[in-house]
Design an enzyme around this catalytic site. Structure first.
Site, short mmCIF file in Angstrom:
data_model
loop_
_atom_site.label_atom_id
_atom_site.label_comp_id
_atom_site.label_asym_id
_atom_site.label_seq_id
_atom_site.Cartn_x
_atom_site.Cartn_y
_atom_site.Cartn_z
N ASP A 100 59.09 -65.26 25.68
CA ASP A 100 59.87 -64.08 25.25
C ASP A 100 59.67 -62.93 26.23
O ASP A 100 59.38 -61.80 25.82
CB ASP A 100 59.46 -63.68 23.83
CG ASP A 100 59.68 -64.82 22.84
OD1 ASP A 100 58.92 -65.80 22.89
OD2 ASP A 100 60.61 -64.73 22.03
N ASP A 129 63.35 -67.73 25.34
CA ASP A 129 63.80 -66.34 25.40
C ASP A 129 63.46 -65.74 26.77
O ASP A 129 62.44 -65.09 26.95
CB ASP A 129 63.25 -65.49 24.26
CG ASP A 129 63.97 -65.75 22.96
OD1 ASP A 129 64.89 -66.59 22.94
OD2 ASP A 129 63.63 -65.10 21.95
N TYR A 132 67.05 -61.98 27.79
CA TYR A 132 67.58 -61.07 26.75
C TYR A 132 68.87 -60.39 27.20
O TYR A 132 69.19 -59.28 26.76
CB TYR A 132 66.52 -60.04 26.32
CG TYR A 132 65.42 -60.67 25.48
CD1 TYR A 132 64.40 -61.38 26.09
CD2 TYR A 132 65.44 -60.58 24.10
CE1 TYR A 132 63.42 -61.99 25.33
CE2 TYR A 132 64.46 -61.19 23.33
CZ TYR A 132 63.46 -61.90 23.96
OH TYR A 132 62.49 -62.52 23.21
N ASN A 166 66.43 -68.77 21.21
CA ASN A 166 67.69 -68.31 20.61
C ASN A 166 68.45 -67.35 21.53
O ASN A 166 69.68 -67.28 21.48
CB ASN A 166 67.45 -67.66 19.25
CG ASN A 166 66.40 -66.59 19.29
OD1 ASN A 166 65.23 -66.89 19.59
ND2 ASN A 166 66.77 -65.36 18.99
N HIS A 231 60.31 -73.23 20.50
CA HIS A 231 60.53 -71.78 20.45
C HIS A 231 60.07 -71.16 19.13
O HIS A 231 59.24 -70.25 19.13
CB HIS A 231 62.00 -71.45 20.70
CG HIS A 231 62.23 -69.97 20.83
ND1 HIS A 231 61.57 -69.19 21.76
CD2 HIS A 231 62.99 -69.10 20.11
CE1 HIS A 231 61.93 -67.93 21.62
NE2 HIS A 231 62.78 -67.84 20.63
N HIS A 241 60.32 -63.83 11.31
CA HIS A 241 60.69 -65.25 11.50
C HIS A 241 59.81 -66.17 10.66
O HIS A 241 59.51 -67.29 11.06
CB HIS A 241 60.60 -65.64 12.98
CG HIS A 241 61.39 -64.75 13.89
ND1 HIS A 241 62.73 -64.57 13.75
CD2 HIS A 241 61.01 -63.98 14.95
CE1 HIS A 241 63.17 -63.75 14.68
NE2 HIS A 241 62.14 -63.36 15.40
N VAL A 269 58.12 -65.16 17.81
CA VAL A 269 57.44 -64.01 17.20
C VAL A 269 56.77 -63.23 18.32
O VAL A 269 55.99 -63.79 19.09
CB VAL A 269 56.40 -64.48 16.16
CG1 VAL A 269 55.66 -63.28 15.58
CG2 VAL A 269 57.07 -65.28 15.07
FE LIG Z 1 62.27 -63.54 21.29
#
Ligand SMILES: [Fe+2]
Length: 381
Positions: A100, A129, A132, A166, A231, A241, A269
């Site tokens: 992320d 991720d 973004y 996602n 993920h 989540h 997360v």
């Molecule tokens: Fe994320």
């Protein structure tokens, strides 16, 4: 007050004390009380994200073996150059763990800490991720390109193994983009076709059948360590989540226990958490056994979605800390999984506020196939 009402009150107080004690005893491992700065996470400006040093470095590295050429984003200049490692079941190897990430000033701190970590990771295992870009109007693909340039300073010189998150879906029918994962799969050539699809992990889907056939084929003499990247985490005690991975856990967790997966890394997360070895394979809804139990045949679950993207930290945790949770902390950072040989690996997590060599959490892993001794770190487990 009569003596009977006094003893009733006393009994009530004793019972209350017992209940509170049970609540304390139910606590898992450690919830960090580390105090972190609270300034907002913001993206780096577009004009700060160009790297022009690659060509010179490629010439300096011209005696090393080029194993793989990859990536072809806007400037068509990235090339992967690295020294091959020793091979064999007892060959040491050092993985970095990042998730992320995004492209904020905090993302830059995370990547810098990974690069400066004296343990020197040789490959990044990325748990999803990436850019973004979908947080920008019209899923601005310029932000996919700037993310490529931002990570190029590491990804050009060592492999990054990608997991889709996602934020890679980029499904935007309102602007005519109806093909999921289009920007991601055009930039990052992952072998998803082997498993049929990127989405749809449900029972009897191509991905389900692929994993069912793949796991028994892992030869633990050639591949002693079985590491899974995903993920959305299956075990997560943050109020973000929460239980989103439950349908996937129900389908796949028995295989992870049966085939002795050593560790599962997830993101999603935006915080850090490490579990003890636990499983919930006995739960079938009607038997009510919905609490995960300590299980030394099961993997350790680690959430490492704390790369530092613009959405900020997940700070709200469930209380009390569940028994399965060994350590949790809402700070940005990265981790290292340092395989020593077929039996032992040293794992450690680094928060961005510390010096490069400082470990905020650590654990010695004993391989589940070759050396399956108890390696729990909490007294409760
Ligand atoms: Fe994320």
């Amino acid at each position: 007050m009569g003596s009977s009402s006094f003893s009733c009150s006393l009994l009530f107080l004793v019972l209350l004390g017992l209940v509170l004690n049970v609540a304390v005893l139910c606590n898992g491992g450690k919830t960090s009380n580390f105090v972190r700065p609270v300034e907002k996470t913001i993206d780096m400006p577009l004009d700060s994200m160009f790297s022009e040093s690659l060509l010179a470095t490629m010439l300096l590295n011209s005696t090393t073996q080029i194993l793989l050429c990859s990536w072809d984003w806007s400037h068509n200049k990235a090339i992967l150059v690295y020294n091959p490692s020793a091979v064999g079941p007892d060959a040491p190897y050092t993985f970095g763990l990042i998730g992320d990430l995004g492209q904020s000033f905090d993302s830059n701190r995370t990547l810098t800490h990974y690069e400066m970590n004296p343990q020197k990771g040789k490959t990044v295992l990325f748990v999803g991720d990436l850019s973004y870009a979908d947080n920008y109007p019209n899923h601005d693909n310029v932000r996919w390109d700037t993310w490529g340039r931002f990570t190029e300073r590491s990804a050009a010189y060592q492999p990054w193994i990608w997991t889709a998150g996602n934020h890679e879906i980029d499904f935007a029918p309102e602007i005519g983009e109806t093909k999921p994962f289009k920007p991601y799969t055009h930039r990052y050539h992952v072998p998803y076709k082997a498993s049929g699809v990127l989405l749809h992990f449900g029972k009897y889907t191509p991905q389900y059948k692929w994993l069912e056939a793949e796991l028994p084929k892992v030869n633990r003499t050639e591949t002693p360590w079985l590491i899974v990247l995903m993920h959305a985490p299956w075990y997560n005690s943050y109020n973000y989540h929460y239980m989103e991975g439950e349908t996937m856990r129900v389908m796949y967790e028995p295989w992870f226990v049966e085939y002795k997966v050593d560790v599962v890394f997830a993101g999603h997360v935006h915080a850090y958490e490490r579990s003890e070895r636990i499983s919930n394979v006995a739960y079938n809804i009607v038997n009510g056994k919905c609490t995960p139990v300590a299980d030394q045949t099961a993997p350790v679950y680690i959430t490492i979605g704390d790369g530092g993207n613009l959405e900020g930290l997940a700070t709200n945790m469930t209380e009390p800390q569940p028994a399965y949770s060994a350590y949790r902390e809402a700070s940005f950072g990265h981790a290292i999984f340092d395989i020593k040989n077929r039996t032992h690996a040293y794992y450690n997590w680094h928060r961005n506020q510390d010096g490069y060599a400082v470990e905020a959490d650590s654990m010695w892993f004993n391989n589940r196939y070759w050396h399956p001794v108890d390696d729990s770190t909490s007294s409760q487990s």
